[in-house]
Write an enzyme that holds these catalytic residues in place. Structure first.
Site, PDB file in Angstrom:
ATOM      1  N   ASP A   1      -6.479   6.888  -2.040  1.00 24.02           N
ATOM      2  CA  ASP A   1      -7.220   7.150  -0.792  1.00 24.02           C
ATOM      3  C   ASP A   1      -6.276   7.506   0.344  1.00 24.02           C
ATOM      4  O   ASP A   1      -5.122   7.092   0.395  1.00 24.02           O
ATOM      5  CB  ASP A   1      -8.097   5.969  -0.379  1.00 24.02           C
ATOM      6  CG  ASP A   1      -9.437   5.931  -1.118  1.00 24.02           C
ATOM      7  OD1 ASP A   1      -9.833   6.970  -1.680  1.00 24.02           O
ATOM      8  OD2 ASP A   1     -10.078   4.867  -1.139  1.00 24.02           O
ATOM      9  N   ARG A   2      -6.839   8.247   1.283  1.00 19.80           N
ATOM     10  CA  ARG A   2      -6.164   8.695   2.510  1.00 19.80           C
ATOM     11  C   ARG A   2      -5.107   9.772   2.246  1.00 19.80           C
ATOM     12  O   ARG A   2      -5.247  10.876   2.696  1.00 19.80           O
ATOM     13  CB  ARG A   2      -5.573   7.521   3.285  1.00 19.80           C
ATOM     14  CG  ARG A   2      -6.649   6.645   3.911  1.00 19.80           C
ATOM     15  CD  ARG A   2      -6.155   6.076   5.236  1.00 19.80           C
ATOM     16  NE  ARG A   2      -7.244   5.513   6.002  1.00 19.80           N
ATOM     17  CZ  ARG A   2      -7.657   4.240   5.914  1.00 19.80           C
ATOM     18  NH1 ARG A   2      -7.069   3.417   5.084  1.00 19.80           N
ATOM     19  NH2 ARG A   2      -8.665   3.807   6.647  1.00 19.80           N
TER      20      ARG A   2
ATOM     21  N   ARG B   1     -12.577  -6.285  10.191  1.00 20.49           N
ATOM     22  CA  ARG B   1     -13.053  -5.213   9.322  1.00 20.49           C
ATOM     23  C   ARG B   1     -14.555  -5.280   9.054  1.00 20.49           C
ATOM     24  O   ARG B   1     -15.137  -4.326   8.538  1.00 20.49           O
ATOM     25  CB  ARG B   1     -12.327  -5.276   7.972  1.00 20.49           C
ATOM     26  CG  ARG B   1     -10.812  -5.235   8.070  1.00 20.49           C
ATOM     27  CD  ARG B   1     -10.190  -5.521   6.710  1.00 20.49           C
ATOM     28  NE  ARG B   1      -8.752  -5.701   6.781  1.00 20.49           N
ATOM     29  CZ  ARG B   1      -7.864  -4.710   6.668  1.00 20.49           C
ATOM     30  NH1 ARG B   1      -8.278  -3.479   6.490  1.00 20.49           N
ATOM     31  NH2 ARG B   1      -6.570  -4.964   6.728  1.00 20.49           N
TER      32      ARG B   1
ATOM     33  N   HIS C   1      -1.096   4.457  -0.710  1.00 19.24           N
ATOM     34  CA  HIS C   1      -2.169   5.340  -0.236  1.00 19.24           C
ATOM     35  C   HIS C   1      -1.936   6.826  -0.477  1.00 19.24           C
ATOM     36  O   HIS C   1      -2.025   7.643   0.447  1.00 19.24           O
ATOM     37  CB  HIS C   1      -2.420   5.092   1.252  1.00 19.24           C
ATOM     38  CG  HIS C   1      -3.329   3.928   1.516  1.00 19.24           C
ATOM     39  ND1 HIS C   1      -4.625   3.876   1.060  1.00 19.24           N
ATOM     40  CD2 HIS C   1      -3.126   2.767   2.180  1.00 19.24           C
ATOM     41  CE1 HIS C   1      -5.188   2.741   1.437  1.00 19.24           C
ATOM     42  NE2 HIS C   1      -4.288   2.040   2.112  1.00 19.24           N
TER      43      HIS C   1
ATOM     44  N   HIS D   1      -2.277  -4.648   2.585  1.00 19.71           N
ATOM     45  CA  HIS D   1      -3.592  -4.444   3.202  1.00 19.71           C
ATOM     46  C   HIS D   1      -3.561  -4.080   4.683  1.00 19.71           C
ATOM     47  O   HIS D   1      -4.561  -3.629   5.211  1.00 19.71           O
ATOM     48  CB  HIS D   1      -4.428  -5.717   2.967  1.00 19.71           C
ATOM     49  CG  HIS D   1      -5.893  -5.606   3.227  1.00 19.71           C
ATOM     50  ND1 HIS D   1      -6.641  -4.508   2.883  1.00 19.71           N
ATOM     51  CD2 HIS D   1      -6.776  -6.488   3.796  1.00 19.71           C
ATOM     52  CE1 HIS D   1      -7.911  -4.726   3.207  1.00 19.71           C
ATOM     53  NE2 HIS D   1      -8.015  -5.908   3.770  1.00 19.71           N
TER      54      HIS D   1
ATOM     55  N   ASN E   1      -8.399  -3.123  -2.231  1.00 17.41           N
ATOM     56  CA  ASN E   1      -9.775  -2.838  -1.813  1.00 17.41           C
ATOM     57  C   ASN E   1     -10.109  -1.347  -1.883  1.00 17.41           C
ATOM     58  O   ASN E   1     -11.283  -0.972  -1.859  1.00 17.41           O
ATOM     59  CB  ASN E   1     -10.043  -3.375  -0.397  1.00 17.41           C
ATOM     60  CG  ASN E   1      -9.247  -2.658   0.673  1.00 17.41           C
ATOM     61  OD1 ASN E   1      -8.014  -2.568   0.586  1.00 17.41           O
ATOM     62  ND2 ASN E   1      -9.922  -2.145   1.694  1.00 17.41           N
ATOM     63  N   HIS E   2      -9.071  -0.495  -1.998  1.00 19.94           N
ATOM     64  CA  HIS E   2      -9.333   0.936  -2.146  1.00 19.94           C
ATOM     65  C   HIS E   2      -9.439   1.376  -3.600  1.00 19.94           C
ATOM     66  O   HIS E   2      -9.712   2.559  -3.846  1.00 19.94           O
ATOM     67  CB  HIS E   2      -8.274   1.756  -1.408  1.00 19.94           C
ATOM     68  CG  HIS E   2      -8.564   1.899   0.050  1.00 19.94           C
ATOM     69  ND1 HIS E   2      -9.264   2.957   0.583  1.00 19.94           N
ATOM     70  CD2 HIS E   2      -8.288   1.088   1.090  1.00 19.94           C
ATOM     71  CE1 HIS E   2      -9.375   2.807   1.884  1.00 19.94           C
ATOM     72  NE2 HIS E   2      -8.786   1.669   2.226  1.00 19.94           N
TER      73      HIS E   2
ATOM     74  N   ASP F   1       0.834  -1.206   0.000  1.00 22.42           N
ATOM     75  CA  ASP F   1       0.000   0.000   0.000  1.00 22.42           C
ATOM     76  C   ASP F   1       0.871   1.259   0.000  1.00 22.42           C
ATOM     77  O   ASP F   1       1.826   1.356   0.773  1.00 22.42           O
ATOM     78  CB  ASP F   1      -0.864   0.061   1.262  1.00 22.42           C
ATOM     79  CG  ASP F   1      -1.757  -1.151   1.470  1.00 22.42           C
ATOM     80  OD1 ASP F   1      -1.334  -2.276   1.150  1.00 22.42           O
ATOM     81  OD2 ASP F   1      -2.876  -0.963   1.986  1.00 22.42           O
TER      82      ASP F   1
ATOM     83  N   HIS G   1      -3.599  -8.449  -2.848  1.00 20.89           N
ATOM     84  CA  HIS G   1      -3.706  -7.369  -1.873  1.00 20.89           C
ATOM     85  C   HIS G   1      -4.155  -7.871  -0.506  1.00 20.89           C
ATOM     86  O   HIS G   1      -3.563  -7.532   0.520  1.00 20.89           O
ATOM     87  CB  HIS G   1      -4.669  -6.289  -2.362  1.00 20.89           C
ATOM     88  CG  HIS G   1      -4.776  -5.148  -1.407  1.00 20.89           C
ATOM     89  ND1 HIS G   1      -3.759  -4.236  -1.231  1.00 20.89           N
ATOM     90  CD2 HIS G   1      -5.734  -4.793  -0.515  1.00 20.89           C
ATOM     91  CE1 HIS G   1      -4.089  -3.371  -0.300  1.00 20.89           C
ATOM     92  NE2 HIS G   1      -5.291  -3.685   0.157  1.00 20.89           N
TER      93      HIS G   1
ATOM     94  N   ASP H   1      -4.084  -0.587  -3.396  1.00 26.07           N
ATOM     95  CA  ASP H   1      -4.240   0.567  -2.506  1.00 26.07           C
ATOM     96  C   ASP H   1      -3.238   1.662  -2.825  1.00 26.07           C
ATOM     97  O   ASP H   1      -2.488   2.152  -1.957  1.00 26.07           O
ATOM     98  CB  ASP H   1      -4.149   0.149  -1.035  1.00 26.07           C
ATOM     99  CG  ASP H   1      -5.458  -0.465  -0.528  1.00 26.07           C
ATOM    100  OD1 ASP H   1      -6.307  -0.817  -1.368  1.00 26.07           O
ATOM    101  OD2 ASP H   1      -5.623  -0.592   0.695  1.00 26.07           O
TER     102      ASP H   1
END
Length: 325
Positions: free
Chosen positions: A81-82, A226, A51, A253, A110-111, A49, A177, A78
């Protein structure tokens, strides 16, 4: 483009569309499980990730080197995002994919999904920087990204050990991921045949589990912390690797304070490449280098300074407390 981005500038919308559509045309021809062999004299770096932490990604690429004939790069989901430079991160990755389709590989995380992008900032960032139609284009192209990569050594290992090998005696790694599955017996061919294009991961099924599951210390399977996917134990990993002739699972992840963690008796490794995640976790980032014999080398790195912009700056309400997603 990198220099332009470092100076805080945005590229013209027509260039954005051209890069994204070029990546789409490559992704759409790839299977849901991409087969990559590491030739002799070549290395492949697996990146977890990132991000949207663009300045850390630039530092990371200095450590790995760009994709080339002698050096493959595999980004394990990923990318967005963020972090508040997700557009810059994804455009750079897609541009490398366009330039070097046989040396640059990108798995979906997943993002790379609509519901996450709405919640964690990418939708707002994409619309702010390039407009609603550009966001819709990204959202569709995310659905064309492969779900996993089977990374195979081209040479048998020189050191004989108890590792699980492919039927022809080589090490090979399943790069995904999230992780493994809620049921036994899933094969590599089952993953290859998944119809992913135009689809979101959903709340159940193989695509969801590939992008959402996590390892656990206890044997068997358990509920996910989650609320999506499951947690899988070391016995599940060993059984699946043995069934499919896979030396190990490499997944991302989850934040790891050291940037990576070797789990499940060496059969499952988590790699996370966003150092000081969301400017507050204090973790190192890491990547994994794999050579033509399937030997692995782990490199850690620290966060670098970035311009004064908070995580998820384009999301009304700012940083969410839902850190584990």
């Amino acid at each position: 483009m990198i220099t332009w981005f470092k100076d805080g500038k945005a590229i013209a919308k027509r260039y954005v569309w051209e890069i994204v559509m070029a990546a789409h045309d490559i992704f759409i021809k790839e299977e849901s499980l991409v087969d990559v062999e590491i030739p002799e004299g070549v290395t492949c770096d697996v990146i977890g990730d990132v991000h949207g932490q663009f300045y850390d990604v630039l530092h990371l690429y200095k450590l790995t080197g760009p994709p080339s004939e002698k050096h493959f790069v595999l980004m394990n989901g990923d990318l967005v995002d963020r972090g508040s430079w997700s557009i810059e991160v994804i455009l750079l990755a897609f541009a490398y994919k366009w330039l070097y389709p046989e040396y640059m590989y990108i798995n979906r995380g997943n993002h790379e999904a609509k519901d996450m992008n709405r919640t964690y900032g990418f939708e707002g960032e994409a619309k702010h920087k390039h407009g609603e139609q550009a966001y819709k284009l990204f959202a569709h192209v995310f659905t064309t990204m492969p779900l996993a990569t089977l990374l195979s050594a081209s040479k048998p290992p020189s050191s004989k050990n108890a590792a699980i090998l492919s039927p022809d005696g080589r090490r090979r790694f399943f790069i995904v991921h999230g992780g493994l599955f809620s049921k036994d017996g899933v094969t590599l061919d089952d993953i290859r045949k998944l119809d992913r294009v135009g689809r979101q991961p959903g709340q159940e099924g193989l695509m969801c589990e590939l992008l959402w599951t996590d390892p656990q210390e206890m044997p068997g399977r358990g509920p996910s912390k989650r609320g999506v996917g499951i947690a899988f134990g070391p016995d599940v990993t060993k059984s699946w690797c043995t069934l499919n002739g896979v030396t190990g699972v490499i997944r991302s992840h989850e934040v790891r304070q050291n940037g990576y963690e070797i789990e499940h008796d060496g059969l499952c490794t988590t790699v996370f490449s966003a150092p000081n995640y969301v400017d507050q976790s204090g973790n190192k980032g890491a990547f994994i280098r794999i050579d033509a014999e399937g030997n692995r080398e782990y490199t850690q790195f620290d966060a670098v300074p970035h311009p004064p912009m908070k995580p998820m700056a384009y999301l009304q309400g700012g940083l969410s407390s839902l850190m584990m997603m």
